[in-house]
Design an enzyme around this catalytic site. Structure first.
Site, PDB file in Angstrom:
ATOM      1  N   ASN A   1      54.094  43.618  50.271  1.00  0.00           N
ATOM      2  CA  ASN A   1      52.897  44.517  51.447  1.00  0.00           C
ATOM      3  C   ASN A   1      53.121  43.772  52.680  1.00  0.00           C
ATOM      4  OD1 ASN A   1      50.825  46.148  52.093  1.00  0.00           O
ATOM      5  ND2 ASN A   1      49.248  44.880  50.957  1.00  0.00           N
TER       6      ASN A   1
ATOM      7  N   HIS B   1      37.151  45.904  40.612  1.00  0.00           N
ATOM      8  CA  HIS B   1      36.409  45.283  41.863  1.00  0.00           C
ATOM      9  C   HIS B   1      35.124  46.081  42.135  1.00  0.00           C
ATOM     10  CE1 HIS B   1      40.753  43.877  43.598  1.00  0.00           C
ATOM     11  NE2 HIS B   1      40.651  43.639  42.354  1.00  0.00           N
TER      12      HIS B   1
ATOM     13  N   ARG C   1      35.322  42.132  39.011  1.00  0.00           N
ATOM     14  CA  ARG C   1      35.427  40.959  40.198  1.00  0.00           C
ATOM     15  C   ARG C   1      34.432  41.457  41.068  1.00  0.00           C
ATOM     16  NH1 ARG C   1      40.301  40.531  44.720  1.00  0.00           N
ATOM     17  NH2 ARG C   1      39.100  42.235  45.795  1.00  0.00           N
TER      18      ARG C   1
ATOM     19  N   TYR D   1      37.205  39.560  53.403  1.00  0.00           N
ATOM     20  CA  TYR D   1      38.184  40.398  52.369  1.00  0.00           C
ATOM     21  C   TYR D   1      37.481  40.912  51.418  1.00  0.00           C
ATOM     22  CZ  TYR D   1      40.874  40.512  48.474  1.00  0.00           C
ATOM     23  OH  TYR D   1      41.500  40.756  47.367  1.00  0.00           O
TER      24      TYR D   1
ATOM     25  N   ASP E   1      37.154  36.410  43.997  1.00  0.00           N
ATOM     26  CA  ASP E   1      38.433  36.002  44.709  1.00  0.00           C
ATOM     27  C   ASP E   1      37.903  35.362  46.192  1.00  0.00           C
ATOM     28  OD1 ASP E   1      40.874  35.897  45.819  1.00  0.00           O
ATOM     29  OD2 ASP E   1      41.391  37.766  45.703  1.00  0.00           O
TER      30      ASP E   1
ATOM     31  N   HIS F   1      40.248  34.188  48.133  1.00  0.00           N
ATOM     32  CA  HIS F   1      41.403  34.551  49.004  1.00  0.00           C
ATOM     33  C   HIS F   1      41.636  33.468  50.118  1.00  0.00           C
ATOM     34  CE1 HIS F   1      43.860  37.932  50.734  1.00  0.00           C
ATOM     35  NE2 HIS F   1      43.647  38.458  49.509  1.00  0.00           N
TER      36      HIS F   1
ATOM     37  N   GLU G   1      39.051  32.692  42.055  1.00  0.00           N
ATOM     38  CA  GLU G   1      40.578  32.798  42.298  1.00  0.00           C
ATOM     39  C   GLU G   1      41.053  32.343  43.636  1.00  0.00           C
ATOM     40  OE1 GLU G   1      41.333  37.040  41.801  1.00  0.00           O
ATOM     41  OE2 GLU G   1      43.107  37.147  43.319  1.00  0.00           O
TER      42      GLU G   1
ATOM     43  N   GLU H   1      49.120  34.756  43.129  1.00  0.00           N
ATOM     44  CA  GLU H   1      49.609  36.102  43.426  1.00  0.00           C
ATOM     45  C   GLU H   1      50.557  36.146  44.365  1.00  0.00           C
ATOM     46  OE1 GLU H   1      45.506  37.659  44.530  1.00  0.00           O
ATOM     47  OE2 GLU H   1      46.506  37.819  46.681  1.00  0.00           O
TER      48      GLU H   1
ATOM     49  N   ARG I   1      48.447  33.921  38.165  1.00  0.00           N
ATOM     50  CA  ARG I   1      48.583  35.161  38.556  1.00  0.00           C
ATOM     51  C   ARG I   1      49.660  35.695  39.013  1.00  0.00           C
ATOM     52  NH1 ARG I   1      44.667  38.242  39.499  1.00  0.00           N
ATOM     53  NH2 ARG I   1      45.174  38.554  41.766  1.00  0.00           N
TER      54      ARG I   1
ATOM     55  N   HIS J   1      48.483  39.626  38.925  1.00  0.00           N
ATOM     56  CA  HIS J   1      47.996  40.312  40.146  1.00  0.00           C
ATOM     57  C   HIS J   1      48.084  42.022  39.913  1.00  0.00           C
ATOM     58  CE1 HIS J   1      48.474  40.864  44.823  1.00  0.00           C
ATOM     59  NE2 HIS J   1      47.087  41.001  44.426  1.00  0.00           N
TER      60      HIS J   1
ATOM     61  N   ASP K   1      48.854  47.476  46.169  1.00  0.00           N
ATOM     62  CA  ASP K   1      50.206  47.100  46.494  1.00  0.00           C
ATOM     63  C   ASP K   1      51.284  46.855  45.475  1.00  0.00           C
ATOM     64  OD1 ASP K   1      48.295  44.921  47.033  1.00  0.00           O
ATOM     65  OD2 ASP K   1      50.171  43.841  47.515  1.00  0.00           O
TER      66      ASP K   1
ATOM     67  N   GLU L   1      44.518  42.326  36.133  1.00  0.00           N
ATOM     68  CA  GLU L   1      43.720  42.881  37.437  1.00  0.00           C
ATOM     69  C   GLU L   1      44.042  44.431  37.575  1.00  0.00           C
ATOM     70  OE1 GLU L   1      44.876  41.789  41.329  1.00  0.00           O
ATOM     71  OE2 GLU L   1      42.752  42.143  42.160  1.00  0.00           O
TER      72      GLU L   1
ATOM     73  N   TRP M   1      44.191  34.288  56.123  1.00  0.00           N
ATOM     74  CA  TRP M   1      43.256  35.612  55.551  1.00  0.00           C
ATOM     75  C   TRP M   1      43.288  35.648  54.100  1.00  0.00           C
ATOM     76  CZ3 TRP M   1      45.253  39.983  52.714  1.00  0.00           C
ATOM     77  CH2 TRP M   1      43.984  40.973  52.576  1.00  0.00           C
TER      78      TRP M   1
HETATM   79  O1  EZ4 Z   1      45.048  40.712  49.165  1.00  0.00           O
HETATM   80  O2  EZ4 Z   1      47.423  42.407  47.357  1.00  0.00           O
HETATM   81  O3  EZ4 Z   1      43.386  39.828  44.073  1.00  0.00           O
HETATM   82  N1  EZ4 Z   1      43.951  40.368  44.865  1.00  0.00           N
HETATM   83  C1  EZ4 Z   1      44.219  40.281  46.120  1.00  0.00           C
HETATM   84  C2  EZ4 Z   1      45.121  41.539  46.725  1.00  0.00           C
HETATM   85  C3  EZ4 Z   1      45.838  41.009  47.961  1.00  0.00           C
HETATM   86  C4  EZ4 Z   1      46.641  41.951  48.463  1.00  0.00           C
HETATM   87  C5  EZ4 Z   1      47.856  41.339  49.328  1.00  0.00           C
HETATM   88  O4  EZ4 Z   1      48.907  42.271  49.432  1.00  0.00           O
HETATM   89  O5  EZ4 Z   1      43.994  39.158  46.830  1.00  0.00           O
HETATM   90  O6  EZ4 Z   1      43.880  42.309  47.418  1.00  0.00           O
HETATM   91 CO    CO Z   2      43.635  37.857  44.988  1.00  0.00          CO
END
Ligand code: EZ4
Ligand code: CO
Length: 402
Positions: free
Chosen positions: A37, A122, A147, A159, A210, A212, A236, A262, A283, A312, A316, A339, A402
């Protein structure tokens, strides 16, 4: 059976995908996903300039040898670009081998270990009320695991939360958009979300979250502790885990299960986490961690340490990756969950596939190979569009994760 040709197909049916197509002298073809991605063209070059020339004339059945050739033979091991390219070749060759055997791929991987692949969807909302509505929607669709992500008062964008509900797409601009982050505001708000979810829906469904990569280990420990009453299936990416040892802090403080991996590319990225029992779910994805061949190696190590898989499966990961992942999920003894972020209709049309969803479970289907193909004419109608993932800053402008 010899490899006679290999070609990279780039298409953007709503988002960018990089796909490797391998052809053989017996007329069998195989597909592998190579999408990273926001860095798509780097993998295209890696495949076209450095990998494809070495594939022509190789034995299409020699999957392990080809994997070793691409990994050891590159001298420059690991890394997302190298491993995505390696994965694409690996998955395309597994696809070909399974077609040659006239079997769905999971049969070659040892056969079915379970009746279906439990997946999670999600639920994203701007506030708690909207997230609750989304959770209800996924329960209506039969999901057993969901999630939940939610906007935080005082943070403009966050996010996981956008207007597009089923098809959340973070790579939204050629030059990265910028978001703002506040750990104190987030930490105060998140327990309220899970309190509301459990109050409304009870404890029957699995609930996931998540982080993130936003927290430090001690902050993540505090979050894990504060969420214990809500019994999450997993928390996560609580911290960026290139420092695997840091995860000991979280483990010492909380029994909330942890899922990480991931962004990992190889078994070495998760070795400490697995061997020391610092995580509960690994993951790593087929496309980013060296294909079926390497993912099985990671799963075998994980199995020794009571760590289960949780691949994951964001948008993407192309349908080619998703198809391959489902054969892996069905056949690996220590599967945990998959997922499943749905792809757009355009993407599904470009990649016709045998896998299906019903009542909380995915099935890879019984088509020979991994069961995912590509409509190249349709793919050509969607040219590549530069799209980067966002960056994140603290309220004082400091660049954050991020
Ligand atoms: O941000 O796949 O758990 N899923 C994630 C995703 C990631 C993207 C990054 O390319 O954290 O949404
Ligand atoms: Co994630």
């Amino acid at each position: 059976m010899k490899i006679t040709a290999a070609r990279v197909i780039v298409t953007c049916p709503g988002r960018n995908f990089v796909t490797l197509k391998i052809e053989t002298d017996e007329g069998l073809i195989g597909l592998g996903d190579a999408t990273v991605n926001g860095r798509e063209l780097a993998v295209v070059s890696y495949l076209q300039d450095h990998v494809i020339p070495t594939l022509i004339g190789r034995d299409a059945h020699a999957i392990e040898d080809t994997w070793q050739y691409l990994y050891r033979g590159a001298y420059w091991r690991r890394g997302p670009i190298t491993m995505a390219a390696t994965s694409a070749v690996d998955v395309a060759l597994w696809d070909i081998k399974a077609k040659a055997a006239n079997m769905p791929l999971y049969q070659l991987l040892g056969g079915r270990c379970r009746t279906g692949v439990m997946c999670y969807g999600h639920a994203n909302g701007a506030d708690i009320a909207e997230t609750l509505d989304e959770v209800a929607r996924f329960i209506d669709m039969g999901y057993l695991a969901i999630r939940a992500q939610c906007g935080v008062p005082g943070i403009a964008s966050i996010y996981g939360v956008t207007k597009d509900k089923l098809f959340y797409e973070p790579a939204d601009a050629a030059i990265p958009t910028e978001s703002t982050w506040s750990t104190p505001k987030y930490l105060d708000h998140v327990p309220k979300l899970f309190d509301a979810i459990r109050a409304k829906f009870g404890f029957e469904k699995h609930i996931l979250h998540d982080v993130h990569h936003r927290l430090t280990p001690i902050e993540a420990a505090r979050l894990g502790k504060s969420l214990e009453p809500y019994r999450l299936f997993w928390l996560e990416d609580p911290t960026p885990a290139e420092n695997q040892e840091a995860l000991r802090w979280i483990r010492q403080h909380t029994v909330t299960p942890i899922a990480i991996g991931e962004v990992f590319n190889t078994i070495h990225d998760c070795r400490t986490l697995i061997q020391e029992g610092l995580i509960d779910y690994i993951r790593t994805a087929v496309v980013h961690a060296g294909g079926i061949t390497h993912l099985r190696r990671i799963a075998s190590l994980a199995d020794l340490h009571h760590v289960r898989t949780g691949c994951h499966g964001a948008t993407d990961m192309s349908p080619v990756c998703m198809g391959a992942a489902l054969h892996f999920d069905l056949s690996v003894p220590n599967f945990g969950i998959q997922e499943y972020m749905r792809h757009t209709t355009q993407t599904d049309e470009v990649f016709p596939h045998a896998y299906t969803y019903a009542d909380g479970y995915l099935q890879p289907g019984e088509a020979p190979g991994h069961g995912v193909t590509i409509d190249e004419e349709l793919a050509a109608r969607y040219p590549y569009r530069p799209s980067a993932l966002p960056v994140n800053r603290l309220e004082d402008g400091t660049l954050w994760n991020w």
